[in-house]
Design a protein around this motif. Structure first.
Motif, short mmCIF file in Angstrom:
data_model
loop_
_atom_site.label_atom_id
_atom_site.label_comp_id
_atom_site.label_asym_id
_atom_site.label_seq_id
_atom_site.Cartn_x
_atom_site.Cartn_y
_atom_site.Cartn_z
N MET A 1 12.93 -6.45 4.21
CA MET A 1 13.56 -5.79 3.06
C MET A 1 12.67 -4.74 2.43
SD MET A 1 16.65 -7.00 2.70
CE MET A 1 16.99 -6.26 1.10
N GLN A 2 11.35 -4.86 2.57
CA GLN A 2 10.46 -3.94 1.88
C GLN A 2 10.65 -2.49 2.30
OE1 GLN A 2 6.38 -5.02 2.61
NE2 GLN A 2 6.53 -4.74 4.80
N TRP A 3 11.10 -2.26 3.53
CA TRP A 3 11.31 -0.89 4.00
C TRP A 3 12.48 -0.25 3.27
CZ3 TRP A 3 6.93 -0.15 6.18
CH2 TRP A 3 6.30 -1.22 6.82
N ARG A 4 13.52 -1.05 2.99
CA ARG A 4 14.65 -0.55 2.22
C ARG A 4 14.25 -0.39 0.75
NH1 ARG A 4 19.90 -0.84 4.04
NH2 ARG A 4 18.85 -0.71 6.06
N LYS A 5 13.32 -1.21 0.28
CA LYS A 5 12.90 -1.15 -1.11
C LYS A 5 11.91 -0.02 -1.38
CE LYS A 5 13.29 -6.17 -1.92
NZ LYS A 5 12.53 -7.40 -2.21
N LEU A 6 11.23 0.49 -0.36
CA LEU A 6 10.30 1.59 -0.58
C LEU A 6 11.03 2.76 -1.24
CD1 LEU A 6 8.04 1.87 2.61
CD2 LEU A 6 7.35 1.18 0.32
N PRO A 7 10.38 3.49 -2.12
CA PRO A 7 11.06 4.59 -2.81
C PRO A 7 11.35 5.79 -1.93
CG PRO A 7 8.76 4.50 -3.45
CD PRO A 7 9.02 3.26 -2.65
N ALA B 1 0.83 -1.20 0.00
CA ALA B 1 0.00 0.00 0.00
C ALA B 1 0.87 1.25 0.00
CB ALA B 1 -0.93 -0.01 1.22
N LEU B 2 1.95 1.24 0.78
CA LEU B 2 2.85 2.39 0.83
C LEU B 2 3.56 2.59 -0.51
CD1 LEU B 2 4.34 1.68 4.34
CD2 LEU B 2 2.98 3.70 3.75
N HIS B 3 3.95 1.49 -1.12
CA HIS B 3 4.66 1.58 -2.40
C HIS B 3 3.80 2.25 -3.46
CE1 HIS B 3 8.26 0.14 -4.59
NE2 HIS B 3 7.46 0.24 -5.63
N GLU B 4 2.49 2.05 -3.37
CA GLU B 4 1.57 2.59 -4.37
C GLU B 4 0.96 3.93 -3.95
OE1 GLU B 4 -1.23 -0.58 -4.60
OE2 GLU B 4 0.22 -2.01 -5.45
N MET B 5 1.29 4.41 -2.76
CA MET B 5 0.64 5.60 -2.21
C MET B 5 1.09 6.88 -2.92
SD MET B 5 0.44 6.71 1.80
CE MET B 5 -0.37 5.16 2.22
N LYS B 6 0.16 7.65 -3.41
CA LYS B 6 0.46 8.91 -4.09
C LYS B 6 0.80 9.99 -3.05
CE LYS B 6 -0.51 7.27 -8.16
NZ LYS B 6 0.56 7.00 -9.15
N GLY B 7 1.82 10.77 -3.34
CA GLY B 7 2.17 11.89 -2.47
C GLY B 7 3.00 11.53 -1.27
#
Length: 268
Positions: free
Chosen positions: A101-107, A46-52
Motif C-alpha cells: 500500500m505504501q506505493w499508492r500512499k506516496l505523494p 525514506a521516499l516519503h520524506e525525500m525532498k525534491g
C-alpha cells in the motif's frame, strides 16, 4: 544521489528527480522474508520524506521482480507478520499490507517495471504502483490460494478498477499463472514492453517534467476516486485547483510551453 543500500533495497535519486528503487535480493529472486518486509517499509519512509522527489521507478534486480513470499523463511519459523493481523500498525494497514500500500500512499506517482517472476506478495507490491510496465514474458500469479491463504497485502484494495471482476475472481480462486501479454489484456499492465525499466523510466521522467504540485494533487484525487462520493470528489477537485492556480509553478507551466523551453519548477 544514491542512498546507502540497506542490503535488500537500493534508492538512487537522479538529477531529473526520479528515484530508481530496486529490490536487490537477486539471489532469491527478491523473495519476501522478514528482512525484506522491513527494508521495503524503510525505503518507503525514506521516499516519503525525500525532498525534491517527483516520481519513482520500482523494479527488481536479477532475473525477477519479486517471487513472493520466501517459503524457506517459513521453514525456519519466521513470519512476515507477528501478533494480531488486525492490528493497524501503519495507519489503515498492518505491516505486510503497508509493503504494497505504501506505493499508492506516496505523494508522487510510482511506475513499476516488472520482469521475470512476479508472484503473490510481489504481484501485490507491483499492484501498489500507479502505473505498471510489464515484460511480455513475465510470469505473474495471485498465488496465495495455492498455500491455502487469501491475498492479504492490500491486493483487494489495489485491484479495484483494474481487471474485470470475474477475471480477477478466477485468478484469485485458482492461482492460475499468466504472462505479461495477458496482464495487459486483463488490465493489470499499463504497457507491455520488452524493456520495462526503460519504458517505466521514460514515463517517470515525463511525469517529473510536470508541475510537481499539480502531480501530487492529481494523485490525491486519483486515490480518492473509488472511496469518495461524487459531491466530495467535486469539492476536492475545486480545493486542489484553488491551491494550485496562479502559483509560481502553475505559471511556469504556461510560460515554458509558450516559450518552448524546459520548465524550471520549484520543488515541493
Amino acid at each position: 544521489m544514491e542512498l546507502q543500500p540497506n542490503e535488500r533495497v537500493s534508492i538512487e535519486l537522479g538529477e531529473d528527480r526520479v528515484a530508481q528503487v530496486r529490490m536487490i535480493r537477486a539471489d532469491k529472486m527478491n523473495a519476501l522474508d522478514p528482512e525484506m518486509f522491513a527494508r521495503l517499509i524503510e525505503a518507503g519512509q525514506a521516499l516519503h520524506e525525500m525532498k525534491g522527489l517527483r516520481a519513482v521507478v520500482l523494479s527488481g534486480e536479477g532475473r525477477s521482480f519479486c517471487a513472493g513470499l520466501d517459503l524457506s523463511s517459513l521453514g525456519k519459523g519466521e513470519s512476515s507478520e507477528t501478533g494480531d493481523l488486525t492490528d493497524r500498525t501503519h495507519g489503515n494497514a498492518n505491516r505486510a499490507q503497508q509493503v504494497a500500500m505504501q506505493w499508492r500512499k506516496l505523494p508522487v506517482p510510482v511506475v513499476a517495471a516488472v520482469h521475470g517472476v512476479c508472484f503473490g506478495g510481489g504481484f501485490q507490491i507491483a499492484s501498489g504502483a500507479d502505473i505498471r510496465v510489464i515484460a511480455p514474458d513475465a510470469r505473474l500469479a495471485i498465488m496465495e490460494l495455492k498455500w491455502g491463504l487469501v491475498p492479504d497485502m492490500g491486493g483487494f484494495a489495489l485491484w479495484r478498477g483494474t481487471a474485470r471482476d470475474d477475471v480477477l475472481r478466477e485468478l484469485i480462486y485458482t492461482n492460475r499463472e499468466f504472462n505479461g501479454v495477458e496482464a495487459g489484456e486483463f488490465g493489470f499492465a499499463t504497457h507491455v514492453e520488452e524493456n520495462p525499466i526503460e519504458r517505466a523510466t521514460a514515463i517517470a521522467e515525463e511525469i517529473a517534467d510536470r508541475n510537481p504540485h499539480a502531480i501530487r494533487g492529481a494523485k490525491r484525487l486519483a486515490n480518492a476516486m473509488f472511496d469518495e462520493d461524487t459531491d466530495h470528489l467535486l469539492m476536492e477537485e475545486s480545493r486542489e485547483q484553488h491551491a494550485i492556480i496562479r502559483t509560481p509553478n502553475q505559471m511556469e507551466s504556461v510560460m515554458s510551453h509558450m516559450e518552448k523551453r524546459k520548465a524550471n519548477y520549484r520543488d515541493v
